[in-house]
Design a protein around this motif. Structure first.
Motif, short mmCIF file in Angstrom:
data_model
loop_
_atom_site.label_atom_id
_atom_site.label_comp_id
_atom_site.label_asym_id
_atom_site.label_seq_id
_atom_site.Cartn_x
_atom_site.Cartn_y
_atom_site.Cartn_z
N VAL A 194 -2.71 67.77 -6.02
CA VAL A 194 -3.66 66.67 -6.19
C VAL A 194 -5.09 67.16 -6.00
CG1 VAL A 194 -4.38 64.42 -5.29
CG2 VAL A 194 -1.95 64.97 -5.45
N SER A 195 -5.28 68.10 -5.09
CA SER A 195 -6.63 68.64 -4.86
C SER A 195 -7.17 69.32 -6.12
CB SER A 195 -6.62 69.63 -3.69
OG SER A 195 -5.64 70.64 -3.88
N ASP A 196 -6.29 70.00 -6.86
CA ASP A 196 -6.72 70.64 -8.11
C ASP A 196 -7.05 69.60 -9.18
OD1 ASP A 196 -6.43 73.18 -7.05
OD2 ASP A 196 -4.36 73.39 -7.71
N LEU A 197 -6.28 68.51 -9.19
CA LEU A 197 -6.56 67.43 -10.14
C LEU A 197 -7.92 66.82 -9.86
CD1 LEU A 197 -3.11 65.57 -10.10
CD2 LEU A 197 -3.95 67.16 -11.83
N LEU A 198 -8.23 66.62 -8.59
CA LEU A 198 -9.51 66.02 -8.22
C LEU A 198 -10.69 66.92 -8.63
CD1 LEU A 198 -8.54 64.66 -4.69
CD2 LEU A 198 -9.28 63.27 -6.63
N ARG A 199 -10.53 68.21 -8.44
CA ARG A 199 -11.62 69.13 -8.81
C ARG A 199 -11.86 69.11 -10.31
NH1 ARG A 199 -8.62 72.44 -5.01
NH2 ARG A 199 -9.70 72.48 -3.00
N GLU A 200 -10.78 69.06 -11.08
CA GLU A 200 -10.92 69.00 -12.53
C GLU A 200 -11.52 67.67 -12.96
OE1 GLU A 200 -8.08 69.63 -16.47
OE2 GLU A 200 -7.65 70.68 -14.59
N ALA A 201 -11.09 66.60 -12.30
CA ALA A 201 -11.63 65.27 -12.61
C ALA A 201 -13.11 65.18 -12.27
CB ALA A 201 -10.85 64.20 -11.85
N LYS A 202 -13.53 65.90 -11.24
CA LYS A 202 -14.93 65.86 -10.83
C LYS A 202 -15.84 66.41 -11.93
CE LYS A 202 -18.04 67.14 -7.06
NZ LYS A 202 -18.16 67.71 -5.70
N ILE A 203 -15.38 67.43 -12.61
CA ILE A 203 -16.16 68.00 -13.70
C ILE A 203 -16.32 66.99 -14.83
CG2 ILE A 203 -16.23 69.82 -15.46
CD1 ILE A 203 -14.68 71.60 -13.49
N ILE A 204 -15.22 66.31 -15.16
CA ILE A 204 -15.27 65.30 -16.23
C ILE A 204 -16.18 64.14 -15.82
CG2 ILE A 204 -13.91 63.68 -17.60
CD1 ILE A 204 -11.49 65.53 -17.16
N ALA A 205 -16.03 63.68 -14.57
CA ALA A 205 -16.84 62.57 -14.09
C ALA A 205 -18.33 62.92 -14.09
CB ALA A 205 -16.40 62.17 -12.68
N TYR A 206 -18.62 64.18 -13.78
CA TYR A 206 -20.02 64.63 -13.79
C TYR A 206 -20.58 64.57 -15.21
CZ TYR A 206 -24.09 67.65 -13.33
OH TYR A 206 -25.37 68.17 -13.37
N GLU A 207 -19.80 65.03 -16.19
CA GLU A 207 -20.26 65.01 -17.57
C GLU A 207 -20.43 63.57 -18.08
OE1 GLU A 207 -21.23 67.39 -19.55
OE2 GLU A 207 -20.88 68.97 -18.07
N LEU A 208 -19.59 62.67 -17.56
CA LEU A 208 -19.67 61.27 -17.97
C LEU A 208 -20.69 60.48 -17.14
CD1 LEU A 208 -15.86 60.48 -18.38
CD2 LEU A 208 -17.54 60.79 -20.21
N GLU A 209 -21.24 61.14 -16.12
CA GLU A 209 -22.21 60.51 -15.21
C GLU A 209 -21.61 59.26 -14.56
OE1 GLU A 209 -25.87 59.85 -17.29
OE2 GLU A 209 -26.18 61.97 -17.71
N ASP A 210 -20.35 59.37 -14.19
CA ASP A 210 -19.64 58.27 -13.53
C ASP A 210 -19.83 58.41 -12.01
OD1 ASP A 210 -17.82 56.43 -12.49
OD2 ASP A 210 -16.44 56.68 -14.17
N LYS A 211 -20.87 57.80 -11.48
CA LYS A 211 -21.22 57.96 -10.07
C LYS A 211 -20.17 57.36 -9.13
CE LYS A 211 -26.21 58.05 -10.90
NZ LYS A 211 -27.52 57.42 -10.60
N GLU A 212 -19.58 56.25 -9.55
CA GLU A 212 -18.59 55.59 -8.69
C GLU A 212 -17.36 56.47 -8.47
OE1 GLU A 212 -15.81 51.53 -8.57
OE2 GLU A 212 -17.44 51.72 -10.05
#
Length: 203
Positions: free
Chosen positions: A25-43
């Motif tokens: 799950v920790s690896d999933l979160l790190r990968e999701a963080k990159i996507i969220a950053y590109e999408l500028e999803d602050k929440e």
């Protein structure tokens, strides 16, 4: 490949990994963080950071509230159930029967990897609450909440489910097809498929 195509590819990749039980799950979160950053999803970025770094001095989500058996140390007896050793009060019982687990996801992963799912976990209460329990018991005691490791697994599953819900919503808003993704979608992009004759589209 433009930015949106890269995001789409990343979302598809993350979906496949979420569905793979062997990916941490920790690896999933790190990968999701990159996507969220590109999408500028602050929440979602704020939530990911809390899951990765722990909920420090902030309330934890409901799925992180663990419930178990309160126990207390008794001289010459070891750990025994708190009740009926101390006066019972409905509000106090509820308070000490729950444990807000705010540790980082990596810590939770270590908790269940270092013990079998049959072996209970003993979670020490915060000092202030342990002091309150000691006052009610009438002596300086060690107090713990005994929980099943499966409760930790449920927290990790809840995090995975939230990640999946997020990328499903993102994909829907961006008109990205995530139901099926494999060789066809890689070798034959949608734009190319639309240009093919109808009989070839079926193939």
């Amino acid at each position: 490949m433009n930015k949106m195509q890269k995001i789409e590819r990343s979302i598809q990749s993350l979906k496949e990994k979420i569905l793979n039980p062997d990916v941490k799950v920790s690896d999933l979160l790190r990968e999701a963080k990159i996507i969220a950053y590109e999408l500028e999803d602050k929440e979602i970025l704020e939530w990911i950071d809390k899951e990765l770094n722990g909920y420090k001095d902030v309330p934890v989500p409901q799925y992180r509230i663990l419930r178990g058996l309160p126990m207390i140390s008794v001289p010459n007896r070891g750990l025994v159930p708190i009740f009926p050793l101390i006066e019972q009060n409905d509000e106090f019982i509820k308070r000490i029967s729950e444990y807000p687990e705010g540790g980082a996801v990596t810590e939770l992963e270590k908790m269940i990897s270092s013990s079998s799912l049959e072996k209970p976990l003993y979670l020490r209460y915060p000092p202030r609450l342990e002091k309150k329990i000691s006052e009610k018991a009438g002596y300086n005691a060690i107090a713990v909440l005994v929980v099943s490791p499966t409760n930790i697994s449920k927290i990790l599953e809840a995090v995975k489910n939230k990640l999946l819900d997020w990328i499903v919503n993102v994909a829907h808003s961006m008109n990205i097809e995530i139901l099926e993704y494999g060789v066809n979608s890689i070798m034959f992009p949608n734009d190319l498929i639309k240009k093919l004759p109808d009989d070839l589209k079926i193939i």
